[in-house]
Design a protein around this motif. Structure first.
Motif, short mmCIF file in Angstrom:
data_model
loop_
_atom_site.label_atom_id
_atom_site.label_comp_id
_atom_site.label_asym_id
_atom_site.label_seq_id
_atom_site.Cartn_x
_atom_site.Cartn_y
_atom_site.Cartn_z
N LEU A 142 0.86 -1.18 0.00
CA LEU A 142 0.00 0.00 0.00
C LEU A 142 0.90 1.23 0.00
CD1 LEU A 142 -2.42 -1.19 2.81
CD2 LEU A 142 -2.92 -1.17 0.35
N SER A 143 0.49 2.27 -0.71
CA SER A 143 1.31 3.47 -0.79
C SER A 143 0.47 4.69 -0.40
CB SER A 143 1.86 3.66 -2.20
OG SER A 143 2.68 4.81 -2.29
N PHE A 144 1.10 5.61 0.36
CA PHE A 144 0.42 6.81 0.84
C PHE A 144 1.35 8.01 0.73
CE2 PHE A 144 -1.03 3.09 3.16
CZ PHE A 144 -2.41 3.15 2.98
N PRO A 145 0.79 9.21 0.45
CA PRO A 145 1.63 10.41 0.46
C PRO A 145 2.37 10.52 1.79
CG PRO A 145 -0.53 10.90 -0.45
CD PRO A 145 -0.61 9.50 0.09
N GLY A 146 3.68 10.86 1.69
CA GLY A 146 4.51 10.85 2.89
C GLY A 146 5.29 12.12 3.14
N GLY A 147 4.82 13.24 2.58
CA GLY A 147 5.49 14.51 2.85
C GLY A 147 6.05 15.14 1.59
N SER A 148 5.80 16.43 1.41
CA SER A 148 6.21 17.12 0.19
C SER A 148 7.31 18.14 0.46
CB SER A 148 5.01 17.84 -0.45
OG SER A 148 5.41 18.55 -1.60
N THR A 149 8.25 18.24 -0.48
CA THR A 149 9.27 19.29 -0.42
C THR A 149 8.82 20.53 -1.18
OG1 THR A 149 10.41 18.47 -2.39
CG2 THR A 149 11.14 17.60 -0.27
N GLY A 150 7.62 20.48 -1.76
CA GLY A 150 7.13 21.62 -2.54
C GLY A 150 7.90 21.77 -3.83
N VAL A 151 7.96 22.99 -4.35
CA VAL A 151 8.67 23.25 -5.60
C VAL A 151 10.18 23.17 -5.34
CG1 VAL A 151 9.10 24.89 -7.47
CG2 VAL A 151 6.83 24.78 -6.41
N GLN A 152 10.83 22.21 -5.99
CA GLN A 152 12.27 22.11 -5.84
C GLN A 152 12.96 23.08 -6.79
OE1 GLN A 152 14.03 18.23 -5.83
NE2 GLN A 152 12.70 17.47 -4.21
N MET A 153 14.11 23.58 -6.37
CA MET A 153 14.87 24.51 -7.21
C MET A 153 15.48 23.78 -8.40
SD MET A 153 14.60 27.61 -6.09
CE MET A 153 16.02 28.57 -6.63
N GLY A 154 15.70 24.53 -9.47
CA GLY A 154 16.21 23.94 -10.71
C GLY A 154 17.67 23.59 -10.69
N GLY A 155 18.40 24.09 -9.70
CA GLY A 155 19.78 23.67 -9.55
C GLY A 155 20.79 24.80 -9.47
N TRP A 156 22.02 24.42 -9.10
CA TRP A 156 23.15 25.33 -8.98
C TRP A 156 24.01 25.22 -10.23
CZ3 TRP A 156 23.28 28.56 -4.87
CH2 TRP A 156 22.52 28.21 -3.75
N GLY A 232 12.73 26.39 -10.12
CA GLY A 232 12.31 25.04 -10.48
C GLY A 232 11.34 24.95 -11.64
N TRP A 233 11.31 23.77 -12.22
CA TRP A 233 10.38 23.42 -13.30
C TRP A 233 10.12 21.91 -13.31
CZ3 TRP A 233 12.40 19.85 -16.74
CH2 TRP A 233 13.79 19.70 -16.71
N HIS A 234 11.07 21.17 -12.78
CA HIS A 234 11.10 19.71 -12.96
C HIS A 234 10.37 18.94 -11.86
CE1 HIS A 234 14.17 20.67 -10.14
NE2 HIS A 234 14.53 19.42 -9.95
N GLU A 235 10.34 19.50 -10.64
CA GLU A 235 9.67 18.83 -9.53
C GLU A 235 8.87 19.85 -8.73
OE1 GLU A 235 11.95 16.06 -7.17
OE2 GLU A 235 13.34 15.67 -8.83
N PRO A 236 7.68 20.21 -9.22
CA PRO A 236 6.89 21.24 -8.54
C PRO A 236 6.16 20.77 -7.30
CG PRO A 236 5.75 20.49 -10.50
CD PRO A 236 7.09 19.82 -10.51
N ALA A 237 6.19 19.46 -7.04
CA ALA A 237 5.44 18.95 -5.88
C ALA A 237 6.02 17.64 -5.39
CB ALA A 237 3.97 18.76 -6.25
N SER A 238 7.31 17.61 -5.14
CA SER A 238 7.98 16.34 -4.85
C SER A 238 7.44 15.68 -3.59
CB SER A 238 9.48 16.56 -4.73
OG SER A 238 9.98 17.03 -5.96
#
Length: 354
Positions: A142-156, A232-238
């Motif tokens: 079974l799988s359940f949402p386990g916490g979001s990092t929100g919008v991740q930055m696109g990188g350094w 960010g653009w790649h992970e808007p709701a990790s």
């Protein structure tokens, strides 16, 4: 005074009766493996918070022992270990398992996809949980949402990116589906272990890297080497995930099942709050100590090309995997519904008050 003592005593009496009531109840023990080390906040914190809440709410009838990645040494093997019964539970991110089952990919985050509030609404009100069950049933978990990092930055990045040509030959650590998009644009994509990232960036083995956001990037020290911090653009709701071996979960009495599910849901939301605060705090520190950091957004021409490639790759994957297409179509349909409200509410509020 006697009346006051009597009033105070009643709750303690109830607590004592409650404790004695459960004293002879069976204790259900679970083991949990995490993708994270114990020092990785807020990710490991979330697993620990969930275990603590389940234990307290069940009055000790649920005990969860957590092994971090430092202990089990298989950070990306959580699904296999829970599926096989080596562990009863896991805390990880579903896109790590796309090589095992491509259908797990969208449940973490998709490029140019739903934001965290939108994605939570999709999970719990838009059919996401039902689709996730459909995907994971065949794995016996079974799988359940386990916490979001929100919008991740696109990188350094060590150098500023102005054109598509600037991406050609660029050596970048960016994993998953986003890495496939960047590879199509000529980026030399690599996926290095976390412990190798700083040294690789410092020595020029890579020119850029994506990690998470200020909350977790600050401890890695990337801002000391690469001054351009792209949005960010790649992970808007990790979204991270708790997974539970289905057979193990079904052995719980109904009341403990509810306690387990509520502990999961609350700890997931707590992580979203914790990480949001950590990002804000870390960013204030970063810009104060390193004022040369420049926040950048990739130019429109690059973003347009990435969106084009993203669509092409999604269509290719969906054509080969009907279930994946069903999940992606569901997310797209929900985003079409919810995004208008996001713009009316959050976006226009921020736009009009900057």
């Amino acid at each position: 005074m006697k009346k006051l003592i009597a009033k105070i005593s009643i709750p303690f009496l109830c607590l004592a009766l409650s404790s004695s009531l459960y004293a002879n109840e069976k204790v259900y023990k679970f083991t949990m493996a995490t993708t994270w080390g114990e020092t990785v906040s807020p990710l490991f914190d979330t697993a620990q918070n969930m275990a603590d809440m389940a234990n307290k709410m069940s009055n000790g009838r649920i005990e969860i022992k957590i092994d971090s990645a430092n202990k089990h040494k298989a950070p990306l093997g959580i699904l296999d270990m829970v599926k096989g019964g080596q562990y009863d539970m896991g805390h990880s991110a579903s896109y790590y398992w796309k090589g095992k089952d491509i259908n797990t990919l969208p449940f973490t985050s998709m490029p140019f996809g739903l934001t965290s509030p939108e994605q939570y609404a999709w999970f719990y009100r838009g059919g996401g949980m039902e689709l996730m069950k459909k995907v994971y049933d065949k794995h016996g978990v079974l799988s359940f949402p386990g916490g979001s990092t929100g919008v991740q930055m696109g990188g350094w990045f060590k150098k500023e990116i102005n054109t598509l040509e600037d991406l050609k030959g660029l050596k970048m650590r960016i994993p998953g589906f986003a890495g496939e998009i960047m590879a199509k644009l000529g980026v030399q994509v690599t996926n290095l272990a976390p412990g190798e990232l700083y040294t690789s960036l410092e020595r020029g083995t890579i020119d850029a890297l994506e990690w998470v956001g200020p909350s977790m990037d600050i401890g890695m020290g990337f801002h000391k080497i690469a001054p351009y911090y792209y949005t960010g653009w790649h992970e808007p709701a990790s979204e991270m995930h708790f997974i539970i071996n289905t057979k193990k979960f079904e052995k719980l009495p109904d009341d403990l099942k509810e306690i387990m599910l509520n502990a999961i849901r609350l700890s997931a939301y707590d992580m979203y709050i914790q990480n949001y605060d950590m990002n804000a705090t870390a960013w204030q520190q970063m810009k104060a100590e390193y004022p040369n950091i420049q926040i950048k957004t990739l130019p429109k021409a690059i973003m347009d090309e990435m969106k084009k490639v993203n669509k092409e790759l999604r269509n290719e994957m969906g054509a080969k995997n009907p279930l994946l297409k069903e999940v992606l179509d569901s997310q797209d349909a929900y985003m079409k519904k919810v995004r208008e409200w996001t713009i009316i509410s959050d976006y226009l509020y921020l736009k009009d008050n900057l």
